[in-house]
Design a protein around this motif. Structure first.
Motif, PDB file in Angstrom:
ATOM      1  N   THR A   1       0.892  -1.038   0.007  1.00 10.31           N
ATOM      2  CA  THR A   1       0.016   0.038   0.036  1.00 10.31           C
ATOM      3  C   THR A   1       0.613   1.224  -0.194  1.00 10.31           C
ATOM      4  N   CYS A   2       0.325   2.412  -0.370  1.00  9.21           N
ATOM      5  CA  CYS A   2       0.943   3.711  -0.306  1.00  9.21           C
ATOM      6  C   CYS A   2       0.383   4.446   0.870  1.00  9.21           C
ATOM      7  N   SER A   3       0.151   3.591   2.169  1.00 11.67           N
ATOM      8  CA  SER A   3      -0.340   3.820   3.055  1.00 11.67           C
ATOM      9  C   SER A   3       0.670   3.939   4.415  1.00 11.67           C
ATOM     10  N   ILE A   4       0.534   4.399   5.536  1.00  6.90           N
ATOM     11  CA  ILE A   4       1.325   4.339   6.623  1.00  6.90           C
ATOM     12  C   ILE A   4       0.531   4.057   7.685  1.00  6.90           C
ATOM     13  N   LEU A   5      -0.520   3.712   7.789  1.00  3.18           N
ATOM     14  CA  LEU A   5      -1.555   3.434   8.837  1.00  3.18           C
ATOM     15  C   LEU A   5      -1.503   1.808   9.151  1.00  3.18           C
ATOM     16  N   PRO A   6      -0.934   1.465  10.303  1.00  2.00           N
ATOM     17  CA  PRO A   6      -0.911  -0.049  10.581  1.00  2.00           C
ATOM     18  C   PRO A   6      -2.399  -0.730  10.282  1.00  2.00           C
ATOM     19  N   ARG A   7      -3.231  -0.091  10.324  1.00  2.00           N
ATOM     20  CA  ARG A   7      -4.854  -0.567   9.964  1.00  2.00           C
ATOM     21  C   ARG A   7      -4.768  -0.982   8.803  1.00  2.00           C
ATOM     22  N   GLU A   8      -4.081  -0.431   7.586  1.00  8.26           N
ATOM     23  CA  GLU A   8      -4.195  -0.967   6.413  1.00  8.26           C
ATOM     24  C   GLU A   8      -3.004  -1.740   6.132  1.00  8.26           C
ATOM     25  N   ASN A   9      -2.036  -1.875   7.042  1.00  7.65           N
ATOM     26  CA  ASN A   9      -0.504  -2.505   6.545  1.00  7.65           C
ATOM     27  C   ASN A   9      -0.638  -3.715   7.313  1.00  7.65           C
ATOM     28  N   ASP A  10       0.453  -3.648   8.458  1.00  8.83           N
ATOM     29  CA  ASP A  10       0.794  -5.031   9.002  1.00  8.83           C
ATOM     30  C   ASP A  10      -0.636  -5.513   9.693  1.00  8.83           C
ATOM     31  N   GLU A  11      -1.329  -4.780  10.272  1.00 11.25           N
ATOM     32  CA  GLU A  11      -2.660  -5.494  10.997  1.00 11.25           C
ATOM     33  C   GLU A  11      -3.429  -6.127   9.884  1.00 11.25           C
ATOM     34  N   GLN A  12      -3.409  -5.614   8.719  1.00 13.12           N
ATOM     35  CA  GLN A  12      -4.161  -6.133   7.544  1.00 13.12           C
ATOM     36  C   GLN A  12      -3.545  -7.665   7.303  1.00 13.12           C
ATOM     37  N   VAL A  13      -2.391  -7.589   7.230  1.00 13.25           N
ATOM     38  CA  VAL A  13      -1.497  -8.785   7.088  1.00 13.25           C
ATOM     39  C   VAL A  13      -1.710  -9.919   8.002  1.00 13.25           C
TER      40      VAL A  13
END
Length: 401
Positions: free
Chosen positions: A351-363
């Motif tokens: 993603t081109c986001s910095i929010l954990p909600r969209e990133n490692d938490e999503q994974v």
């Protein structure tokens, strides 16, 4: 640009009016304004574009310094431009359009604004709260870095050249660059890169350093079947083609057929010969590819908070509802599209986001779900603008057992 011309400010004010009163996208509106008068030179065009972006970037703060009202008329936007130029240390011409700009009053308000992060960094309160809740102590330096002007980075197209050869070719066209890593060159003097012979010959693409990390992280090998499942206009597909050395099968998917048409044009310019595009017109497109791919890249839709420097108007177009909806969409894509990977294959979620909600938490949510059974996390990293110096970006590489 040393001399200031009223016509340039008229163009900036027109663009700002459409961005903030007609909800136009900044990049498209600036392009439209620049095309409207082809007599302008490169320095004039650069001044108009950069000053428009600066006002968009600092919109909330400039409104506060101007008195707090929402700009509606031409004169209102002229005043914001004037205050922005004053903050840059420029001496303003005595034009009536600027109105009365009280330097002492502005400096007093500016000093007070430094105590309010959302106001200082010119961001909506709700978005400031989201960032703090998600990133904690990292949010303040991240937000400050996201408010800076974005660097211009190129990716050398290895199908046609090397970074060193590209740097020499660009120097012949008065484009100064410096190598920063792998295929990446940093442009140290801004100008229109798309009119250069090097670009027209397909020797490079404009692609931020952080974004350039996605394709290599997939660890492709020539001859493999690779799917770029959220390809868009295809910058990462073109990078994958170069890493595959035009061997194997590269399939680029997207729900927007017009973006894939643009990718085909770019692929021809880049000398790509192993690319196939498929529009996602129904879930059957994904089902037919189940278990086919050695590698899958999922550069999923996101909030875009990592690229606010590049798209500062997103601060004023984003909403909490949009972020909530895109998080659901990301989970659905990861769950469904991961089925295209064959056993032993790899997937990169980006993603081109910095929010954990969209990133490692999503994974983590995916790995804990039935769809993630048998998958393992091999690597993940969040690129932060204040750390690496480029766009905010996230990638995670997963392996299917």
């Amino acid at each position: 640009m040393d001399r200031l011309y009223p016509a340039h400010f008229e163009a900036i004010a027109e663009a700002l009016g459409n961005i903030f009163t007609a909800d136009a996208y900044a990049d498209r509106e600036i392009a439209r304004v620049l095309k409207a008068d082809k007599r302008r030179g490169s320095k004039d065009r650069a001044f108009i574009a950069e000053q428009t972006y600066e006002v968009v970037r600092n919109y909330r703060l400039l409104r506060h310094l101007a008195g707090g009202g929402k700009p509606k008329k031409r004169e209102d936007f002229w005043r914001l431009i004037g205050i922005q130029l004053h903050l840059q240390g420029r001496e303003l011409p005595a034009w009536r359009e600027f109105g009365i700009i009280d330097a002492a009053d502005i400096q007093a308000k500016l000093a007070a604004a430094q105590q309010d992060r959302a106001l200082r960094e010119s961001i909506p309160d709700w978005l400031d709260a989201v960032g703090e809740a998600q990133l904690g102590a990292q949010w303040t330096p991240t937000l400050a870095a996201l408010n800076e002007q974005a660097p211009v980075v190129l990716r050398a197209n290895r199908l046609k050249t090397t970074p060193a050869e590209l740097s020499v070719a660009l120097a012949r066209e008065n484009v100064v660059t410096t190598p920063i890593a792998a295929d990446a060159l940093l442009v140290t003097e801004r100008q229109n890169l798309f009119t250069t012979k090097a670009f027209q010959q397909g020797l490079f693409e404009v692609q931020d350093f952080s974004s350039q990390q996605a394709a290599p992280s997939l660890e492709v090998s020539p001859g493999q079947t690779v799917i770029d499942a959220c390809a868009g206009a295809g910058g990462k597909s073109l990078h994958l083609a170069a890493l595959l050395e035009n061997r194997g099968q590269l399939i680029s998917l997207d729900i927007h057929g017009w973006k894939l048409e643009e990718l085909k044009k770019r692929a021809r310019r880049n000398g790509v010969s192993n690319l196939e595009t498929r529009a996602i017109t129904s879930s059957k497109v994904i089902k037919r590819l189940a278990g086919r791919a050695d590698r899958v890249l999922l550069d999923v839709p996101c909030s875009g908070l990592g690229v606010l420097r590049r798209n500062p108007d997103a601060k004023w177009k984003l909403s909490q509802d949009f972020i909530d909806r895109v998080v659901i969409e990301q989970a659905e894509i990861l769950s469904s599209y991961s089925r295209m990977v064959k056993p032993g294959g790899k997937l990169v979620y980006a993603t081109c986001s910095i929010l954990p909600r969209e990133n490692d938490e999503q994974v983590a949510a995916f790995l804990g779900s039935p769809a993630g059974e048998g998958w393992t996390l091999e690597h993940q990293h969040t690129f932060l603008p204040q750390v690496e110096g480029y766009d905010g970006f996230f990638l995670a590489r997963l392996v299917k057992g």
